[in-house]
Design a protein around this motif. Structure first.
Motif, PDB file in Angstrom:
ATOM      1  N   TRP A 154       2.205   8.494 -14.058  1.00  0.00           N
ATOM      2  CA  TRP A 154       1.400   8.059 -13.171  1.00  0.00           C
ATOM      3  C   TRP A 154       1.687   8.355 -11.630  1.00  0.00           C
ATOM      4  CZ3 TRP A 154       2.918   3.037 -10.545  1.00  0.00           C
ATOM      5  CH2 TRP A 154       1.878   2.639  -9.638  1.00  0.00           C
ATOM      6  N   CYS A 155       1.185   9.034 -10.849  1.00  0.00           N
ATOM      7  CA  CYS A 155       1.624   9.045  -9.313  1.00  0.00           C
ATOM      8  C   CYS A 155       3.151   9.807  -9.203  1.00  0.00           C
ATOM      9  CB  CYS A 155       1.935   7.692  -8.574  1.00  0.00           C
ATOM     10  SG  CYS A 155       0.421   6.812  -8.244  1.00  0.00           S
ATOM     11  N   LYS A 197      -6.872   3.256 -13.906  1.00  0.00           N
ATOM     12  CA  LYS A 197      -6.481   3.576 -12.493  1.00  0.00           C
ATOM     13  C   LYS A 197      -7.368   3.937 -11.778  1.00  0.00           C
ATOM     14  CE  LYS A 197      -5.583   8.572 -13.906  1.00  0.00           C
ATOM     15  NZ  LYS A 197      -4.468   9.486 -13.858  1.00  0.00           N
ATOM     16  N   ASN A 198      -7.546   3.712 -10.425  1.00  0.00           N
ATOM     17  CA  ASN A 198      -8.559   3.733  -9.512  1.00  0.00           C
ATOM     18  C   ASN A 198      -9.624   2.807  -9.856  1.00  0.00           C
ATOM     19  OD1 ASN A 198      -7.012   5.748  -7.960  1.00  0.00           O
ATOM     20  ND2 ASN A 198      -7.656   7.365  -9.341  1.00  0.00           N
ATOM     21  N   LEU A 249       6.713   2.889  -4.911  1.00  0.00           N
ATOM     22  CA  LEU A 249       5.603   3.073  -5.526  1.00  0.00           C
ATOM     23  C   LEU A 249       4.704   1.774  -5.663  1.00  0.00           C
ATOM     24  CD1 LEU A 249       6.524   4.943  -8.769  1.00  0.00           C
ATOM     25  CD2 LEU A 249       5.684   5.861  -6.896  1.00  0.00           C
ATOM     26  N   HIS A 299       3.026   0.328  -3.228  1.00  0.00           N
ATOM     27  CA  HIS A 299       2.016   0.295  -2.517  1.00  0.00           C
ATOM     28  C   HIS A 299       0.645   1.010  -3.253  1.00  0.00           C
ATOM     29  CE1 HIS A 299       3.620   4.245  -1.803  1.00  0.00           C
ATOM     30  NE2 HIS A 299       2.318   4.681  -1.418  1.00  0.00           N
ATOM     31  N   TYR A 300       1.121   1.530  -4.298  1.00  0.00           N
ATOM     32  CA  TYR A 300      -0.046   2.008  -5.420  1.00  0.00           C
ATOM     33  C   TYR A 300      -0.659   0.886  -6.369  1.00  0.00           C
ATOM     34  CZ  TYR A 300       1.408   6.770  -3.856  1.00  0.00           C
ATOM     35  OH  TYR A 300       1.835   8.045  -3.295  1.00  0.00           O
ATOM     36  N   GLU A 339      -2.656  -2.129  -5.516  1.00  0.00           N
ATOM     37  CA  GLU A 339      -3.611  -2.818  -4.463  1.00  0.00           C
ATOM     38  C   GLU A 339      -3.959  -3.946  -5.004  1.00  0.00           C
ATOM     39  OE1 GLU A 339      -6.357   0.013  -3.032  1.00  0.00           O
ATOM     40  OE2 GLU A 339      -4.891   1.396  -1.883  1.00  0.00           O
ATOM     41  N   ALA A 372      -4.441   0.053  -9.905  1.00  0.00           N
ATOM     42  CA  ALA A 372      -3.383   0.868  -9.584  1.00  0.00           C
ATOM     43  C   ALA A 372      -3.971   2.262  -9.375  1.00  0.00           C
ATOM     44  CB  ALA A 372      -2.947   1.327 -11.017  1.00  0.00           C
ATOM     45  N   VAL A 373      -3.705   2.713  -8.013  1.00  0.00           N
ATOM     46  CA  VAL A 373      -4.198   3.933  -7.351  1.00  0.00           C
ATOM     47  C   VAL A 373      -3.468   5.020  -7.696  1.00  0.00           C
ATOM     48  CG1 VAL A 373      -4.893   4.985  -4.967  1.00  0.00           C
ATOM     49  CG2 VAL A 373      -4.967   2.400  -5.332  1.00  0.00           C
ATOM     50  N   GLU A 374      -4.330   5.974  -7.945  1.00  0.00           N
ATOM     51  CA  GLU A 374      -3.663   7.536  -8.087  1.00  0.00           C
ATOM     52  C   GLU A 374      -4.494   8.718  -7.357  1.00  0.00           C
ATOM     53  OE1 GLU A 374      -1.003   9.868 -11.268  1.00  0.00           O
ATOM     54  OE2 GLU A 374      -3.030   9.263 -11.945  1.00  0.00           O
ATOM     55  N   GLU A 375      -3.863   9.227  -6.477  1.00  0.00           N
ATOM     56  CA  GLU A 375      -4.730  10.273  -5.777  1.00  0.00           C
ATOM     57  C   GLU A 375      -4.894  11.375  -6.367  1.00  0.00           C
ATOM     58  OE1 GLU A 375      -2.444  10.700  -2.181  1.00  0.00           O
ATOM     59  OE2 GLU A 375      -2.864   8.758  -1.433  1.00  0.00           O
TER      60      GLU A 375
END
Length: 227
Positions: free
Chosen positions: A132-133, A168-169, A209, A211-212, A214, A223-226
């Protein structure tokens, strides 16, 4: 048979709780010397600790802090103190739950059963490693490794992170997290989840990590993952 350590100085209440827990096939240990709580803990090696705040010699916060420095054993506070800061303090020290006296015994049993299932059946038939990330999340050892550095999470923190990573996302509602973590949202306060998420984010900050994770006001967490 699970071993429970009940750290309660009220002899009558201790005996009453012990008798009820024994009926549920738990092996219950008390404390002989309240100045040697940690030493007795190391001898018993319980699967779960139930502890009062107001105790002789040192309070429950002292012993919780000492236990948590050496063990990840689940800890439930059982106290007549009803100030919100007491619950927040217990969560910050690594406790898994807080029950206010007087309490209904069915609530205590439900919380004990939920925690024991979560902690000791945690990895059954599950993937133990996740990326993750750019970080490696090890569900089995409760660790996260990123750029050569590692942090260790509590069972609760890892459980929350796992729920967020697996979706995630996407926003995971507070209600869904509470229900999945404690089995029944009627038996846990909303503030307890906030404390656990804040503690998780603070640890993730050590790896850059945080800030991932939110906060979606009025909705939940993500849980953000670009891509």
């Amino acid at each position: 048979m699970f071993k429970l350590m009940l750290i309660e100085d009220d002899a009558t209440l201790f005996q009453e709780i012990k008798e009820r827990l024994v009926q549920w096939s738990y092996d219950v240990y008390g404390v002989a010397d309240f100045s040697q709580v940690f030493q007795e803990f190391t001898v018993v090696k319980p699967d779960l600790v139930i502890i009062d705040i107001q105790l002789p010699k040192f309070d429950g916060f002292h012993w919780c802090r000492l236990i948590r420095e050496h063990s990840k054993v689940p800890i439930i506070f059982l106290s007549s103190r009803d100030h919100p800061t007491d619950m927040v303090m217990s969560m910050q020290l690594g406790a898994d739950d807080y029950i206010q006296k007087p309490f209904h015994f069915d609530v205590l049993i439900a919380k004990i059963q939920a925690i024991l299932r979560r902690v000791y059946n945690y990895n059954t038939d599950q993937i133990t490693l996740k990326t993750w990330c750019g970080a490696t999340v090890d569900y089995e050892s409760n660790t996260i490794t990123y750029s050569g550095a590692s942090i260790e999470l509590t069972k609760n923190e890892m459980f929350i992170l796992k729920q967020l990573i697996e979706q995630k996302n996407k926003i995971v509602s507070r209600e869904a997290l509470i229900k999945s973590l404690w089995d029944d949202e009627r038996f846990i306060s909303d503030n307890t989840l906030t404390v656990n998420v804040n503690r998780l984010r603070k640890k993730l900050d050590e790896l850059g990590l945080g800030h991932y994770i939110e906060t979606k006001v009025g909705q939940g967490y993500m849980a953000v993952e670009e891509a």
